[in-house]
Enzyme design. Structure first.
Site, PDB file in Angstrom:
ATOM      1  N   CYS A   1       2.308   0.060  -8.638  1.00 15.99           N
ATOM      2  CA  CYS A   1       3.380   0.513  -7.744  1.00 15.99           C
ATOM      3  C   CYS A   1       4.638   0.841  -8.525  1.00 15.99           C
ATOM      4  CB  CYS A   1       3.653  -0.546  -6.691  1.00 15.99           C
ATOM      5  SG  CYS A   1       3.908  -2.191  -7.362  1.00 15.99           S
TER       6      CYS A   1
ATOM      7  N   THR B   1       0.685   4.690   5.078  1.00 11.69           N
ATOM      8  CA  THR B   1       0.028   3.595   5.811  1.00 11.69           C
ATOM      9  C   THR B   1       1.061   2.564   6.248  1.00 11.69           C
ATOM     10  OG1 THR B   1      -1.887   3.963   4.396  1.00 11.69           O
ATOM     11  CG2 THR B   1      -1.926   2.008   5.750  1.00 11.69           C
ATOM     12  N   GLY B   2       2.036   2.297   5.406  1.00 11.90           N
ATOM     13  CA  GLY B   2       3.081   1.337   5.762  1.00 11.90           C
ATOM     14  C   GLY B   2       3.830   1.769   7.024  1.00 11.90           C
TER      15      GLY B   2
ATOM     16  N   GLU C   1       5.669  -3.390   1.247  1.00  7.83           N
ATOM     17  CA  GLU C   1       5.790  -3.037  -0.175  1.00  7.83           C
ATOM     18  C   GLU C   1       4.978  -1.773  -0.378  1.00  7.83           C
ATOM     19  OE1 GLU C   1       7.723  -4.374  -2.194  1.00  7.83           O
ATOM     20  OE2 GLU C   1       8.037  -6.453  -1.611  1.00  7.83           O
TER      21      GLU C   1
ATOM     22  N   GLY D   1       0.830  -1.200   0.000  1.00 12.86           N
ATOM     23  CA  GLY D   1       0.000   0.000   0.000  1.00 12.86           C
ATOM     24  C   GLY D   1       0.862   1.246   0.000  1.00 12.86           C
ATOM     25  N   SER D   2       0.308   2.325   0.500  1.00 14.59           N
ATOM     26  CA  SER D   2       1.014   3.607   0.409  1.00 14.59           C
ATOM     27  C   SER D   2       2.083   3.724   1.500  1.00 14.59           C
ATOM     28  CB  SER D   2       0.007   4.740   0.547  1.00 14.59           C
ATOM     29  OG  SER D   2      -0.603   4.665   1.813  1.00 14.59           O
TER      30      SER D   2
HETATM   31  P1  NAD Z   1      -3.391   2.457   1.260  1.00 15.28           P
HETATM   32  O1  NAD Z   1      -2.131   2.588   2.041  1.00 15.28           O
HETATM   33  O2  NAD Z   1      -4.389   3.538   1.356  1.00 15.28           O
HETATM   34  O3  NAD Z   1      -4.166   1.118   1.697  1.00 15.28           O
HETATM   35  C1  NAD Z   1      -3.544  -0.149   1.659  1.00 15.28           C
HETATM   36  C2  NAD Z   1      -4.220  -1.070   2.658  1.00 15.28           C
HETATM   37  O4  NAD Z   1      -3.949  -0.631   3.990  1.00 15.28           O
HETATM   38  C3  NAD Z   1      -5.741  -1.126   2.538  1.00 15.28           C
HETATM   39  O5  NAD Z   1      -6.166  -2.458   2.697  1.00 15.28           O
HETATM   40  C4  NAD Z   1      -6.200  -0.258   3.708  1.00 15.28           C
HETATM   41  O6  NAD Z   1      -7.495  -0.576   4.161  1.00 15.28           O
HETATM   42  C5  NAD Z   1      -5.157  -0.610   4.752  1.00 15.28           C
HETATM   43  N1  NAD Z   1      -5.026   0.337   5.867  1.00 15.28           N
HETATM   44  C6  NAD Z   1      -5.563   1.575   6.004  1.00 15.28           C
HETATM   45  N2  NAD Z   1      -5.172   2.126   7.186  1.00 15.28           N
HETATM   46  C7  NAD Z   1      -4.366   1.224   7.791  1.00 15.28           C
HETATM   47  C8  NAD Z   1      -3.635   1.212   9.025  1.00 15.28           C
HETATM   48  N3  NAD Z   1      -3.635   2.256   9.857  1.00 15.28           N
HETATM   49  N4  NAD Z   1      -2.902   0.120   9.304  1.00 15.28           N
HETATM   50  C9  NAD Z   1      -2.853  -0.941   8.462  1.00 15.28           C
HETATM   51  N5  NAD Z   1      -3.522  -0.978   7.288  1.00 15.28           N
HETATM   52  C10 NAD Z   1      -4.271   0.091   6.958  1.00 15.28           C
HETATM   53  O7  NAD Z   1      -2.944   2.193  -0.247  1.00 15.28           O
HETATM   54  P2  NAD Z   1      -3.872   2.135  -1.545  1.00 15.28           P
HETATM   55  O8  NAD Z   1      -4.353   3.509  -1.846  1.00 15.28           O
HETATM   56  O9  NAD Z   1      -4.859   1.035  -1.390  1.00 15.28           O
HETATM   57  O10 NAD Z   1      -2.813   1.665  -2.662  1.00 15.28           O
HETATM   58  C11 NAD Z   1      -2.038   2.550  -3.397  1.00 15.28           C
HETATM   59  C12 NAD Z   1      -0.619   2.621  -2.873  1.00 15.28           C
HETATM   60  O11 NAD Z   1      -0.061   1.309  -2.788  1.00 15.28           O
HETATM   61  C13 NAD Z   1       0.327   3.387  -3.772  1.00 15.28           C
HETATM   62  O12 NAD Z   1       1.156   4.228  -3.011  1.00 15.28           O
HETATM   63  C14 NAD Z   1       1.164   2.299  -4.443  1.00 15.28           C
HETATM   64  O13 NAD Z   1       2.419   2.727  -4.909  1.00 15.28           O
HETATM   65  C15 NAD Z   1       1.241   1.286  -3.354  1.00 15.28           C
HETATM   66  N6  NAD Z   1       1.531  -0.054  -3.883  1.00 15.28           N
HETATM   67  C16 NAD Z   1       2.756  -0.607  -3.651  1.00 15.28           C
HETATM   68  C17 NAD Z   1       3.073  -1.853  -4.184  1.00 15.28           C
HETATM   69  C18 NAD Z   1       4.413  -2.484  -3.956  1.00 15.28           C
HETATM   70  O14 NAD Z   1       4.562  -3.679  -4.235  1.00 15.28           O
HETATM   71  N7  NAD Z   1       5.405  -1.775  -3.460  1.00 15.28           N
HETATM   72  C19 NAD Z   1       2.125  -2.534  -4.951  1.00 15.28           C
HETATM   73  C20 NAD Z   1       0.874  -1.946  -5.161  1.00 15.28           C
HETATM   74  C21 NAD Z   1       0.590  -0.702  -4.604  1.00 15.28           C
END
Ligand code: NAD
Length: 472
Positions: free
Chosen positions: A284, A232-233, A250, A228-229
């Site tokens: 990503c 959040t990570g 990731e 994810g972003s």
């Molecule tokens: P996001 O961070 O908004 O959400 C990702 C997940 O985290 C969702 O399931 C969300 O519900 C959950 N989440 C929300 N708050 C949380 C918390 N406090 N603790 C734990 N989990 C929580 O990301 P998104 O908008 O769904 O995805 C887009 C982002 O993901 C982009 O920045 C993209 O670059 C990244 N991404 C990275 C990879 C990689 O392999 N590096 C792959 C795909 C996407």
């Protein structure tokens, strides 16, 4: 497709779990309701984690062959249900069924599942001498929590779940609230071929209860694999500190592509386009900034625009759509904001105006530099900034200047010259004359704030284990 999407549910210990309420999932291509997903809370999470915890000892003791066979059974079952899953992805994610869309995503999920099934981490003898024997074992961790984003909902879930299972862990899987249906269906399907308790699911709306946060701090979850972003990570890392969670993070990136002066503009145009616009830029490791040498800048822009002009954007179920809508309003607004700002300093070569609903046409803007937000922020959408450079050292410095480093690319007719530049890029993967291609035998992950740990291949599998050394 399953009779009614409303029947897709949560699974714990192989059984369906009902929630008091369900939340609406939108179809980004039509603006209509795609379906309703279970809105779970702490109780459902605890139930899923307990099921995974109870199933762990027996699964960890299962033979390597049996675990490989189970992963292959999952691959077969996904393949049997490929069209159903692809239709669900298009319904809630928006991407086209064909081309590099939903069917392709399911094909990837099957390929990764099979490749992962064939991996193993046998015990290694580190020493066997008169002084004694030293053996190194790879042991599973326990319950793995998988948290996924909305861009490749099924493929990324498979990337998380299969290596966890293969190495002897059990799983609680949480999809993004934007795209929960295909992922929850995936877990239902897995449960048709796996012993109960191995893979359990939870889903929750974005609301007062944050399911991802609750998983990241849960006492009985040993590891979180998160995609994810960046923001959040970082929260996952903070909430996991108390329980010393193992983590694979990731996260986001802002991949640079550098076109060297000897590249052939016509030959690279198609690769540049797909490097940047695959999945509508919602990838990503998509190319998110393009640095082009002054000598061929205009020719590259012309060839790229000529290719991009023929790309049909439309609703995902229409067979002639090549790209779909942006997946959600927040992402759409971000792209619109970044493009609006970029238009003040740059020249719009293609697109540049929002379309109907969540459709945004492929947009290419030249004349931008390091101070433009479209260059330094991750757009995660169909808008590519082009930056002119004259000195490759300067292009490299700009490419490396950001605090993220997922992928990068170098474009040139001279592979060796390109490789020399590639080695100086600060990112986890670099492609020469391409961008974003991944495969199950090549470890993939980020450096700097793009996260840590890798997925895929043996290196990825190791992330789901602790080492135990036995001296005898
Ligand atoms: P996001 O961070 O908004 O959400 C990702 C997940 O985290 C969702 O399931 C969300 O519900 C959950 N989440 C929300 N708050 C949380 C918390 N406090 N603790 C734990 N989990 C929580 O990301 P998104 O908008 O769904 O995805 C887009 C982002 O993901 C982009 O920045 C993209 O670059 C990244 N991404 C990275 C990879 C990689 O392999 N590096 C792959 C795909 C996407």
């Amino acid at each position: 497709m399953k009779d009614t999407i409303e029947t897709i549910g949560l699974i714990a210990n192989g059984e369906r779990v009902e929630t008091i309420s369900r939340f609406e999932v939108q179809n980004p291509g039509t603006g209509n309701v795609a379906g309703y997903a279970p809105d779970a809370g702490q109780d459902e999470l605890d139930r899923a984690v307990s099921a995974a915890k109870a199933a762990f000892p027996a699964w960890a003791a299962t033979s390597d062959e049996d675990r490989a066979a189970a992963c292959n059974a999952v691959a077969d079952h996904i393949e049997t249900h490929a069209e159903e899953l692809a239709q669900l992805i298009t319904l809630e994610q928006g991407k086209p069924l064909g081309g590099l869309g939903s069917r392709w995503e399911i094909g990837g999920a099957v390929a990764w599942a099979r490749y992962t099934a064939a991996l193993s981490l046998p015990m290694k003898v580190l020493q066997d001498t008169n002084e004694g024997k030293v053996e190194m074992y790879r042991k599973p961790l326990g319950v793995v929590g998988s948290i996924t984003p909305w861009n490749f909902p099924v493929m990324i879930a498979v990337w998380h779940i299969l290596p966890a299972l293969r190495s002897g862990n059990t799983v609680v899987s949480k999809p993004s609230p934007m795209t929960p249906l295909a992922s929850l269906r995936l877990v239902e399907l897995m449960n048709e071929v796996l012993p109960a308790g191995l893979v359990n699911s939870v889903s929750a709306a974005d609301g007062a209860f944050n399911m991802g946060a609750a998983m990241s701090s849960h006492e009985d979850i040993a590891k979180i694999v998160f995609t994810g972003s960046c923001g959040t990570g970082q929260k996952v890392m903070q909430s996991g500190a108390e329980t010393m969670k193992r983590l694979t993070l990731e996260m986001g990136g802002n991949d640079a592509g550098i076109v060297l002066p000897d590249a052939d503009p016509q030959a690279i145009a198609e690769g540049l386009f797909w490097g940047a616009f695959i999945n509508n830029g919602q990838t990503c490791a998509a190319m998110k900034r393009l640095y082009v040498h002054d000598d061929i800048h205009d020719a590259v822009c012309e060839a790229l625009v000529a290719y991009a002009s023929n790309i049909k954007v439309g609703e995902g179920t229409l067979e002639d759509s090549v790209l779909g809508p942006v997946q959600n309003k927040a992402q759409f607004d971000k792209v619109a904001r970044l493009v609006a700002a970029a238009k003040e300093t740059g020249q719009v070569l293609l697109g540049g105006e929002p379309g109907e609903g969540l459709f945004y046409p492929p947009t290419i803007i030249a004349g931008l530099g390091a101070d433009d937000a479209l260059v330094y922020e991750e757009q995660f959408g169909p808008a590519l900034p082009v930056i002119r450079y004259t000195d490759v050292e300067d292009a490299l410095a700009q490419a490396n200047a950001l605090d993220v480093g997922l992928g990068g690319s170098v474009w040139s007719s001279d592979k060796d010259a390109a490789k020399a530049v590639a080695q100086r890029m600060e990112c986890g993967t670099v492609w020469i004359n391409g961008h974003g291609g991944i495969q199950p035998n090549a470890p993939f992950g980020g450096v700097k704030k793009s996260g840590f740990g890798v997925e895929f291949g043996e290196e990825g599998l190791k992330e789901y284990t602790d080492i135990q050394v036995i001296f005898s």
